[in-house]
Design an enzyme around this catalytic site. Structure first.
Site, mmCIF file in Angstrom:
data_model
loop_
_atom_site.group_PDB
_atom_site.id
_atom_site.type_symbol
_atom_site.label_atom_id
_atom_site.label_comp_id
_atom_site.label_asym_id
_atom_site.label_seq_id
_atom_site.Cartn_x
_atom_site.Cartn_y
_atom_site.Cartn_z
ATOM 1 N N ASP A 1 -18.463 15.863 20.644
ATOM 2 C CA ASP A 1 -19.100 17.068 20.092
ATOM 3 C C ASP A 1 -20.592 16.767 19.998
ATOM 4 O O ASP A 1 -20.991 15.604 19.859
ATOM 5 C CB ASP A 1 -18.538 17.384 18.697
ATOM 6 C CG ASP A 1 -18.807 18.817 18.259
ATOM 7 O OD1 ASP A 1 -17.870 19.640 18.289
ATOM 8 O OD2 ASP A 1 -19.976 19.119 17.902
ATOM 9 N N ARG B 1 -28.664 28.718 6.956
ATOM 10 C CA ARG B 1 -28.346 27.333 7.332
ATOM 11 C C ARG B 1 -29.582 26.427 7.362
ATOM 12 O O ARG B 1 -29.531 25.294 6.913
ATOM 13 C CB ARG B 1 -27.685 27.316 8.699
ATOM 14 C CG ARG B 1 -26.313 27.975 8.657
ATOM 15 C CD ARG B 1 -25.532 27.518 9.820
ATOM 16 N NE ARG B 1 -24.236 28.152 9.884
ATOM 17 C CZ ARG B 1 -23.511 28.171 10.975
ATOM 18 N NH1 ARG B 1 -23.953 27.589 12.078
ATOM 19 N NH2 ARG B 1 -22.335 28.739 10.979
HETATM 20 C C1 LIG Z 1 -15.844 26.532 16.753
HETATM 21 S S1 LIG Z 1 -15.858 24.814 17.067
HETATM 22 C C2 LIG Z 1 -14.425 24.615 18.096
HETATM 23 C C3 LIG Z 1 -13.631 23.380 17.765
HETATM 24 C C4 LIG Z 1 -12.336 23.206 18.558
HETATM 25 N N1 LIG Z 1 -12.601 23.053 19.965
HETATM 26 C C5 LIG Z 1 -11.390 24.352 18.321
HETATM 27 O O1 LIG Z 1 -11.204 25.182 19.197
HETATM 28 O O2 LIG Z 1 -10.828 24.437 17.214
HETATM 29 C C6 LIG Z 1 -17.198 24.674 18.255
HETATM 30 C C7 LIG Z 1 -17.745 23.268 18.383
HETATM 31 O O3 LIG Z 1 -18.584 23.211 19.545
HETATM 32 C C8 LIG Z 1 -19.630 22.304 19.261
HETATM 33 N N2 LIG Z 1 -20.756 22.537 20.199
HETATM 34 C C9 LIG Z 1 -21.647 23.564 20.217
HETATM 35 N N3 LIG Z 1 -22.522 23.398 21.229
HETATM 36 C C10 LIG Z 1 -22.174 22.255 21.863
HETATM 37 C C11 LIG Z 1 -22.707 21.545 22.978
HETATM 38 N N4 LIG Z 1 -23.782 21.979 23.649
HETATM 39 N N5 LIG Z 1 -22.093 20.391 23.358
HETATM 40 C C12 LIG Z 1 -21.008 19.931 22.681
HETATM 41 N N6 LIG Z 1 -20.467 20.551 21.620
HETATM 42 C C13 LIG Z 1 -21.039 21.703 21.213
HETATM 43 C C14 LIG Z 1 -19.986 22.582 17.801
HETATM 44 O O4 LIG Z 1 -20.671 21.510 17.201
HETATM 45 C C15 LIG Z 1 -18.600 22.844 17.207
HETATM 46 O O5 LIG Z 1 -18.070 21.689 16.598
#
Ligand SMILES: C[S@@+](CC[C@H](N)C(=O)[O-])C[C@H]1O[C@@H](n2cnc3c(N)ncnc32)[C@H](O)[C@@H]1O
Length: 280
Positions: A152, A43
């Protein structure tokens, strides 16, 4: 700076991986185990190529300088995993539609405010699924003070989410009745959310592990499939803060492999494997 390096040729040592681990932890609360070393390489090396850095060392030196601040944001985006889909964990949306919405609709009809939060919204499939459930249960939702906050840490996915445009393949999880009601074809075979539903969600960049400039409390919070990337302490702190942001009787939805370890201390009652209600 060097000539463009093909993937596979940038210098990448254990010490570089440890620096990325430290950045991810400090900036986003994300825990990167050693098993992610190769993933991090694939990445982050894209970022190196874009900026013509020959080594991780040089790139990481750059992102930690004041001039590298906006690149630091791009590095954090590159370290997040954004897998998502419409109506993922369908039972949450059934619960929202049939248990939460009747009470929430009655409340906002009296002129009170109602807020729902998709706390790691990725490319938007989660908040738009929430919006479709809200509109299905409460068709005149947009005439009231009812909104969905969608946040996010990854600014790129937040921008995509706000567009509300998806490929035909991505929309496969949307029941056909909802798709024809809330979306329109938008060229190139894509579909776009259309009409009053667009007024429900508000999209913002927000780090769950930093301060939250958010007023008021929520009737329901979706915080799904994100704490799996955090360590135990970070996770517990987050559950505590989310519980504080819930109204009494409000609901917290978590991902299928997640559990709120400190539910009792947070004043949360587990009402289904991945659904918690805040006590009165
Ligand atoms: C696997 S996705 C989940 C998306 C959705 N909630 C679902 O369950 O389908 C995880 C998301 O968490 C976000 N993320 C990771 N660390 C974070 C943080 N510290 N604060 C906010 N968002 C975060 C990532 O950018 C990503 O878009």
């Amino acid at each position: 700076m060097n000539d463009l390096m093909p993937v596979g040729e940038a210098d990448y040592t254990d010490a570089d991986f440890q620096r990325v681990q430290q950045i991810a932890r400090e900036q986003a609360g994300i825990h990167l185990p050693i098993t992610k070393k190769a993933l991090v390489y694939s990445r982050v090396s894209r970022r190196l190529r874009e900026l013509n850095h020959a080594s991780f060392h040089a790139y990481l030196d750059f992102v930690t300088t004041p001039a590298g601040q906006s690149e630091m944001q791009k590095l954090i985006c590159a370290l997040t995993t954004n897998v998502t889909s419409f109506f993922r964990e369908k039972n949450h949306f059934e619960h929202l539609e049939t248990v939460v919405m009747p009470q929430l609709a009655a409340k906002v009809r009296t002129g009170k405010r109602g807020r729902l939060w998709s706390a790691a919204c990725s490319t938007g499939q989660e908040p738009w699924s929430i919006a479709m459930s809200v509109m299905t249960a409460f068709p005149d939702a947009t005439s009231h003070d009812l909104r969905i906050l969608a946040t996010d840490i990854n600014t790129d996915v937040v921008a995509q989410a706000a567009e509300g445009v998806y490929s035909a393949e991505e929309t496969e999880g949307i029941p056909s009745g909802k798709k024809s009601q809330f979306m329109e074809p938008s060229g190139d075979g894509d579909y776009r959310f259309n009409g009053p539903i667009r007024r429900l969600p508000a999209f913002r960049a927000l780090n769950l592990n930093a301060s939250w400039p958010i007023r008021g409390s929520f009737t329901a919070i979706f915080c799904r499939n994100v704490v799996i990337y955090f360590d135990d302490d970070t996770r517990e702190r987050l559950w505590q803060r989310l519980a504080e942001k819930l109204e009494p009787d409000g609901f917290l939805y978590v991902g299928h492999s997640e559990r709120v370890s400190c539910a009792n201390q947070c004043g949360l009652i587990q009402v289904a494997p991945t659904i918690y209600r805040k006590g009165l």
